[in-house]
Design an enzyme around this catalytic site. Structure first.
Site, PDB file in Angstrom:
ATOM      1  N   ALA A  11       0.835  -1.209   0.000  1.00 44.52           N
ATOM      2  CA  ALA A  11       0.000   0.000   0.000  1.00 44.52           C
ATOM      3  C   ALA A  11       0.867   1.255   0.000  1.00 44.52           C
ATOM      4  O   ALA A  11       0.533   2.262   0.612  1.00 44.52           O
ATOM      5  CB  ALA A  11      -0.927  -0.016   1.217  1.00 44.52           C
ATOM      6  N   GLY A  12       1.998   1.178  -0.685  1.00 43.23           N
ATOM      7  CA  GLY A  12       2.911   2.326  -0.760  1.00 43.23           C
ATOM      8  C   GLY A  12       2.502   3.262  -1.888  1.00 43.23           C
ATOM      9  O   GLY A  12       1.325   3.348  -2.247  1.00 43.23           O
ATOM     10  N   HIS A 176      13.594  -4.055 -17.887  1.00 42.72           N
ATOM     11  CA  HIS A 176      13.317  -2.760 -17.282  1.00 42.72           C
ATOM     12  C   HIS A 176      14.580  -2.300 -16.566  1.00 42.72           C
ATOM     13  O   HIS A 176      14.824  -2.637 -15.422  1.00 42.72           O
ATOM     14  CB  HIS A 176      12.149  -2.899 -16.300  1.00 42.72           C
TER      15      HIS A 176
HETATM   16  O1  TXD Z   1       8.103  -0.085 -13.763  1.00 41.23           O
HETATM   17  C1  TXD Z   1       8.097  -0.648 -12.713  1.00 41.23           C
HETATM   18  N1  TXD Z   1       7.942  -1.960 -12.674  1.00 41.23           N
HETATM   19  C2  TXD Z   1       8.264   0.099 -11.453  1.00 41.23           C
HETATM   20  C3  TXD Z   1       8.680  -0.633 -10.280  1.00 41.23           C
HETATM   21  C4  TXD Z   1       7.932   1.458 -11.348  1.00 41.23           C
HETATM   22  C5  TXD Z   1       7.904   2.084 -10.126  1.00 41.23           C
HETATM   23  C6  TXD Z   1       8.229   1.393  -8.897  1.00 41.23           C
HETATM   24  N2  TXD Z   1       8.784   0.111  -9.083  1.00 41.23           N
HETATM   25  C7  TXD Z   1       9.016  -0.742  -7.913  1.00 41.23           C
HETATM   26  O2  TXD Z   1       7.781  -1.000  -7.252  1.00 41.23           O
HETATM   27  C8  TXD Z   1       9.884  -0.144  -6.844  1.00 41.23           C
HETATM   28  O3  TXD Z   1      11.254  -0.266  -7.184  1.00 41.23           O
HETATM   29  C9  TXD Z   1       9.523  -0.999  -5.662  1.00 41.23           C
HETATM   30  O4  TXD Z   1      10.220  -2.235  -5.704  1.00 41.23           O
HETATM   31  C10 TXD Z   1       8.024  -1.260  -5.871  1.00 41.23           C
HETATM   32  C11 TXD Z   1       7.107  -0.412  -5.000  1.00 41.23           C
HETATM   33  O5  TXD Z   1       7.411   0.938  -5.162  1.00 41.23           O
HETATM   34  P1  TXD Z   1       6.711   2.055  -4.233  1.00 41.23           P
HETATM   35  O6  TXD Z   1       7.199   3.378  -4.684  1.00 41.23           O
HETATM   36  O7  TXD Z   1       5.256   1.804  -4.160  1.00 41.23           O
HETATM   37  O8  TXD Z   1       7.392   1.698  -2.818  1.00 41.23           O
HETATM   38  P2  TXD Z   1       6.859   2.076  -1.360  1.00 41.23           P
HETATM   39  O9  TXD Z   1       6.078   3.341  -1.388  1.00 41.23           O
HETATM   40  O10 TXD Z   1       8.008   1.956  -0.450  1.00 41.23           O
HETATM   41  O11 TXD Z   1       5.804   0.906  -1.033  1.00 41.23           O
HETATM   42  C12 TXD Z   1       6.151  -0.412  -0.872  1.00 41.23           C
HETATM   43  C13 TXD Z   1       5.177  -1.003   0.107  1.00 41.23           C
HETATM   44  C14 TXD Z   1       5.305  -0.438   1.533  1.00 41.23           C
HETATM   45  O12 TXD Z   1       4.060   0.090   1.962  1.00 41.23           O
HETATM   46  C15 TXD Z   1       5.724  -1.652   2.371  1.00 41.23           C
HETATM   47  O13 TXD Z   1       5.194  -1.635   3.694  1.00 41.23           O
HETATM   48  C16 TXD Z   1       5.135  -2.771   1.553  1.00 41.23           C
HETATM   49  O14 TXD Z   1       5.411  -2.430   0.218  1.00 41.23           O
HETATM   50  N3  TXD Z   1       5.678  -4.093   1.875  1.00 41.23           N
HETATM   51  C17 TXD Z   1       4.916  -5.199   1.944  1.00 41.23           C
HETATM   52  N4  TXD Z   1       3.604  -5.378   1.708  1.00 41.23           N
HETATM   53  C18 TXD Z   1       3.120  -6.630   1.881  1.00 41.23           C
HETATM   54  N5  TXD Z   1       3.875  -7.677   2.202  1.00 41.23           N
HETATM   55  C19 TXD Z   1       5.206  -7.551   2.431  1.00 41.23           C
HETATM   56  N6  TXD Z   1       5.945  -8.604   2.773  1.00 41.23           N
HETATM   57  C20 TXD Z   1       5.780  -6.262   2.294  1.00 41.23           C
HETATM   58  N7  TXD Z   1       7.032  -5.770   2.447  1.00 41.23           N
HETATM   59  C21 TXD Z   1       6.959  -4.447   2.189  1.00 41.23           C
END
Ligand code: TXD
Length: 309
Positions: A11-12, A176
């Protein structure tokens, strides 16, 4: 027709943007799940409270419990760490592989027939991890990157030529990362190849900017990576599946011999429809394009071989 259910894991920034767009477009009900207690619940409630203003009836639920994801039609995986300035996507590999593995093992118990879109970086490798731990058929799982890389390229082209964004289409293949393969020859404005409209130096400049498009945003934000365009790219793909649009988009698909590449996920043109990946479209590439695509595949293979899960 039964309402569709879209689960977003993480939920980020990207996850919340996906949830918002899915609700605004009323593509179905949304389940937002995260490990952090209160985060998905708070964002889901906040989003739901915008419904009377934005006129949507999608139900939006936030949870830490996979039981609430039960029966999802689409699962989007955004859980994991994002880049900070100076980091490559590969630097996230081992931590994110563990996170993606644990999410997949849980979610698949509740939604064995879902269509899965992986977003977590390094994208092509994480999509492979997700396939491994869900056992999903290759038609039911893709990685989102090509739509994002091409929308970046499209936005640069439209801005440079001062033409409508709507009229610009662009193709970006490969992994990517900085070894992605933007294809000016297959990028156009209302059907006119950009090679007819712009000098080579300008195109080369935009190709480079596209390759480093993610890093440009990371450098500006300093605390994380892009999410508006990534969120919109995911929802574009969700829409194509749920509305059975059969859009042709670039996505990380599991290749078994197509383009002479075997046993890995990488960005190629696919048709996305009711069944998921309905077709991998094979293009006739020039020798130079083929070489670039194979270089990309080598980089993905190297990343997969270094995996610790
Ligand atoms: O083109 C693409 N594929 C991408 C990829 C474009 C933009 C972002 N990209 C990747 O997506 C980025 O490099 C990250 O690996 C992910 C998520 O990016 P975001 O900016 O949304 O990261 P955040 O804001 O840090 O949110 C990640 C959330 C955060 O709320 C954590 O608490 C949660 O992931 N998280 C989890 N949720 C559920 N279960 C587990 N185990 C977990 N671990 C962390």
């Amino acid at each position: 027709m039964a309402r569709k259910k879209i689960t977003v894991i993480g939920a980020g920034h990207v996850g919340a943007t996906v949830a918002q767009l899915v609700a605004y477009k009323q593509l179905g009900d949304v389940c937002l799940i995260d490990v952090v207690d209160g985060l998905p619940q708070g964002k889901a409630l906040d989003l739901l409270e915008s419904a009377p203003l934005e006129n949507f009836d999608s139900r939006v639920v936030g949870t830490n419990d996979y039981a609430d994801t039960d029966g999802s039609d689409i699962v989007v995986i955004t859980a994991g760490l994002a880049r900070k300035p100076g980091m490559t996507r590969e630097d996230l590999r081992d931590k994110n592989a563990g996170i993606v593995k644990s999410c997949c093992e849980e979610v698949i118990k509740h939604s064995p027939d879902c269509f899965m879109i992986v977003v977590t970086n390094p994208l092509d490798t994480m999509t492979y991890v997700a396939k491994k731990y869900t056992g999903l058929d290759k038609s039911r799982i893709v990685g989102m990157a090509g739509v994002l890389d091409s929308t970046r390229f499209r936005s640069f082209i439209a801005t440079e030529l001062d033409v409508s964004m709507e009229d610009v289409s662009a193709t970006v293949l490969g992994l990517h990362g900085e070894d992605m393969v933007p294809m000016p020859r297959l990028s156009s404005v209302a059907g006119i190849p950009i090679t007819e409209l712009l000098p080579k130096e300008k195109i080369d400049e935009m190709v480079e900017r596209t390759k480093f498009g993610g890093a440009e945003i990371v450098k500006l934000l300093k605390t994380g990576s892009a999410y508006y365009a990534p969120g919109a790219s995911v929802v574009n793909m969700v829409e194509s599946v749920l509305l059975e649009k059969n859009r042709l988009v670039a996505a990380a698909a599991y290749l078994e011999g197509e383009y002479g590449i075997d046993g890995l996920f990488m960005g190629v043109p696919v048709k996305l429809g009711a069944k998921g990946v309905e077709q991998v479209v094979e293009l006739n590439l020039t020798d130079e394009e083929k070489a670039a695509l194979h270089k990309s595949a080598e980089a993905v293979k190297h990343s997969m071989e270094s995996l610790k899960v």
